[in-house]
Design a protein around this motif. Structure first.
Motif, short mmCIF file in Angstrom:
data_model
loop_
_atom_site.label_atom_id
_atom_site.label_comp_id
_atom_site.label_asym_id
_atom_site.label_seq_id
_atom_site.Cartn_x
_atom_site.Cartn_y
_atom_site.Cartn_z
N LEU A 1 -7.49 13.52 -15.02
CA LEU A 1 -6.78 11.94 -14.67
C LEU A 1 -5.98 12.13 -13.65
O LEU A 1 -5.82 11.05 -12.81
CB LEU A 1 -6.11 11.64 -16.09
N PHE A 2 -5.21 13.32 -13.44
CA PHE A 2 -4.03 13.30 -12.46
C PHE A 2 -4.80 13.88 -11.20
O PHE A 2 -4.16 13.79 -9.97
CB PHE A 2 -3.02 14.08 -12.75
N VAL A 3 -5.74 14.52 -11.24
CA VAL A 3 -6.74 15.09 -9.93
C VAL A 3 -7.40 13.80 -9.29
O VAL A 3 -7.15 13.52 -8.15
CB VAL A 3 -7.45 16.17 -10.35
N ALA A 4 -8.13 13.19 -10.03
CA ALA A 4 -8.92 12.08 -9.45
C ALA A 4 -8.36 10.68 -9.71
O ALA A 4 -8.50 9.64 -8.87
CB ALA A 4 -10.32 11.95 -10.17
N LEU B 1 -7.32 4.83 -8.63
CA LEU B 1 -6.71 3.62 -8.48
C LEU B 1 -6.30 2.91 -7.20
O LEU B 1 -5.92 1.77 -7.07
CB LEU B 1 -5.43 4.00 -9.60
N PHE B 2 -5.80 4.03 -6.52
CA PHE B 2 -5.47 3.38 -4.94
C PHE B 2 -6.52 2.88 -4.23
O PHE B 2 -6.33 1.65 -3.67
CB PHE B 2 -4.93 4.45 -4.18
N LEU B 3 -7.79 3.12 -4.33
CA LEU B 3 -8.93 2.49 -3.87
C LEU B 3 -9.13 1.34 -4.21
O LEU B 3 -9.58 0.25 -3.67
CB LEU B 3 -10.12 3.59 -3.74
N ILE B 4 -9.04 1.28 -5.67
CA ILE B 4 -9.36 -0.12 -6.07
C ILE B 4 -8.29 -1.25 -5.92
O ILE B 4 -8.47 -2.24 -5.68
CB ILE B 4 -9.38 0.23 -7.74
N TYR B 5 -6.89 -0.84 -5.96
CA TYR B 5 -5.93 -1.63 -5.59
C TYR B 5 -6.24 -1.93 -4.15
O TYR B 5 -5.87 -3.27 -3.75
CB TYR B 5 -4.53 -0.70 -5.73
N LEU B 6 -6.60 -1.20 -3.13
CA LEU B 6 -6.59 -1.41 -1.81
C LEU B 6 -7.62 -2.35 -1.55
O LEU B 6 -7.72 -3.50 -0.93
CB LEU B 6 -7.28 -0.02 -0.92
N LEU C 1 0.87 -1.26 0.01
CA LEU C 1 0.04 0.06 0.08
C LEU C 1 0.88 1.25 0.21
O LEU C 1 0.56 2.10 -0.72
CB LEU C 1 -1.08 0.11 1.23
N PHE C 2 1.89 1.18 0.70
CA PHE C 2 2.96 2.34 0.84
C PHE C 2 3.28 2.58 -0.47
O PHE C 2 3.46 3.73 -0.89
CB PHE C 2 3.88 2.15 1.73
N ALA C 3 4.09 1.46 -1.27
CA ALA C 3 4.32 1.46 -2.50
C ALA C 3 3.47 2.24 -3.54
O ALA C 3 3.91 3.00 -4.23
CB ALA C 3 5.12 0.17 -2.86
N ALA C 4 2.41 1.78 -3.45
CA ALA C 4 1.34 2.22 -4.51
C ALA C 4 0.96 3.50 -4.18
O ALA C 4 0.83 4.53 -5.12
CB ALA C 4 -0.05 1.33 -4.48
N GLY C 5 0.60 3.77 -2.88
CA GLY C 5 0.32 5.31 -2.44
C GLY C 5 1.53 6.21 -2.83
O GLY C 5 0.98 7.25 -3.36
N GLY C 6 2.88 5.94 -2.53
CA GLY C 6 3.90 6.74 -2.54
C GLY C 6 4.04 7.06 -4.11
O GLY C 6 4.31 8.32 -4.62
N PHE C 7 3.68 6.06 -4.91
CA PHE C 7 3.92 6.34 -6.46
C PHE C 7 2.98 7.26 -7.03
O PHE C 7 3.22 8.18 -7.81
CB PHE C 7 3.84 5.03 -7.15
N LEU C 8 1.90 6.88 -6.83
CA LEU C 8 0.58 7.27 -7.23
C LEU C 8 0.23 8.79 -6.89
O LEU C 8 0.19 9.84 -7.68
CB LEU C 8 -0.74 6.81 -6.90
N TYR C 9 0.59 9.15 -5.68
CA TYR C 9 0.37 10.73 -5.17
C TYR C 9 1.53 11.24 -5.33
O TYR C 9 1.64 12.68 -5.42
CB TYR C 9 0.10 10.66 -3.72
N GLY C 10 2.92 10.62 -5.44
CA GLY C 10 3.85 11.53 -5.84
C GLY C 10 3.99 11.97 -7.16
O GLY C 10 4.64 13.14 -7.41
N LEU C 11 3.41 11.12 -7.99
CA LEU C 11 3.28 11.51 -9.45
C LEU C 11 2.10 12.63 -9.45
O LEU C 11 2.66 13.61 -10.38
CB LEU C 11 2.75 10.19 -10.10
N GLN C 12 1.23 12.54 -8.79
CA GLN C 12 0.21 13.79 -8.90
C GLN C 12 0.90 14.89 -8.44
O GLN C 12 0.53 15.92 -8.78
CB GLN C 12 -1.06 13.10 -7.72
N CYS C 13 1.62 14.98 -7.16
CA CYS C 13 2.10 16.13 -6.86
C CYS C 13 3.16 16.78 -7.94
O CYS C 13 3.27 18.01 -7.92
CB CYS C 13 3.13 15.74 -5.49
N LEU C 14 4.06 15.78 -8.10
CA LEU C 14 4.85 16.34 -9.34
C LEU C 14 4.15 17.04 -10.59
O LEU C 14 4.62 18.03 -11.29
CB LEU C 14 5.82 15.35 -9.73
#
Length: 204
Positions: free
Chosen positions: A64-67, A72-77, A33-46
């Motif tokens: 796409l980058f806002v939502a 994706l994270f909720l689906i993965y969770l 979860l940390f890996a997925a969240g860090g990647f997705l939200y890190g990409l969003q911030c950048l």
């Protein structure tokens, strides 16, 4: 078998039980979860940082980058919880303690959300909301520091200090472009990478 041999075997068995501090599947689950969240939200911030610097993509890409990261994270969770199911139970005293640290951190973050979100919505001052990620990062640093105290893994101490330094830097740069860039890099370095390590069983 003599009484002495039997006693030795019993003692060895007890040492195995006492010494077993494997966090089990819950550690690897949290890491994924940390890996997925860090990647997705890190990409969003950048992405948002690039927008501030002048990048102006079409509306659908922005949406796409806002939502997208949250969806994706909720689906993965959801998929991860269904797959793991009953195995989400830490083993050993240390494993349960470390799991408790991160569970408590999640609950604290929800409280911070209640604290910071209403004033932001009432005032419309986005600078108020910018305190929320910085405070959350500081709390995560505290959780990782507690994990280091229990596990004594050097990478955990580095992760804890990374979260704390990033939180302080974000507090000092609130409202500046560098704020969002620090946030994104922090998510990559101190959430995604440790998450990958945890998913591989490191530190368990």
């Amino acid at each position: 078998m003599t009484d002495t041999e039997s006693a030795r075997e019993d003692l060895a068995y007890l040492k195995t039980l006492i010494g077993r501090d494997d966090a089990g599947e819950v550690w690897r689950f949290t890491g994924r979860l940390f890996a997925a969240g860090g990647f997705l939200y890190g990409l969003q911030c950048l992405f948002h940082g690039a927008q501030i610097l002048g990048f102006n993509p079409p509306g659908p890409i922005t949406l796409l980058f806002v939502a997208g990261p949250t969806v994706l994270f909720l689906i993965y969770l959801t998929i991860s919880i269904i797959r793991v199911g009953k195995d989400l139970k830490p083993q050993g005293t240390t494993g349960r303690a470390v799991s408790a640290f991160f569970s408590a951190t999640g609950m604290i973050n929800l409280v911070f959300l209640v604290i910071f979100l209403p004033p932001y919505l009432q005032s419309g001052d986005f600078r108020i909301w910018l305190f929320y990620p910085a405070v959350v990062f500081a709390v995560l640093g505290g959780a990782w520091y507690a994990a280091w105290q229990m596990r004594k893994k050097l990478w955990m101490l580095g992760t804890a200090l990374g979260w704390m330094v990033s939180a302080a830097a974000m507090g000092l740069t609130r409202g500046q472009v560098v704020y969002i860039l620090i946030c994104g890099l922090c998510l990559f370095l101190f959430m995604m990478l440790p998450g990958i390590a945890m998913a591989r069983g490191k530190g368990a």
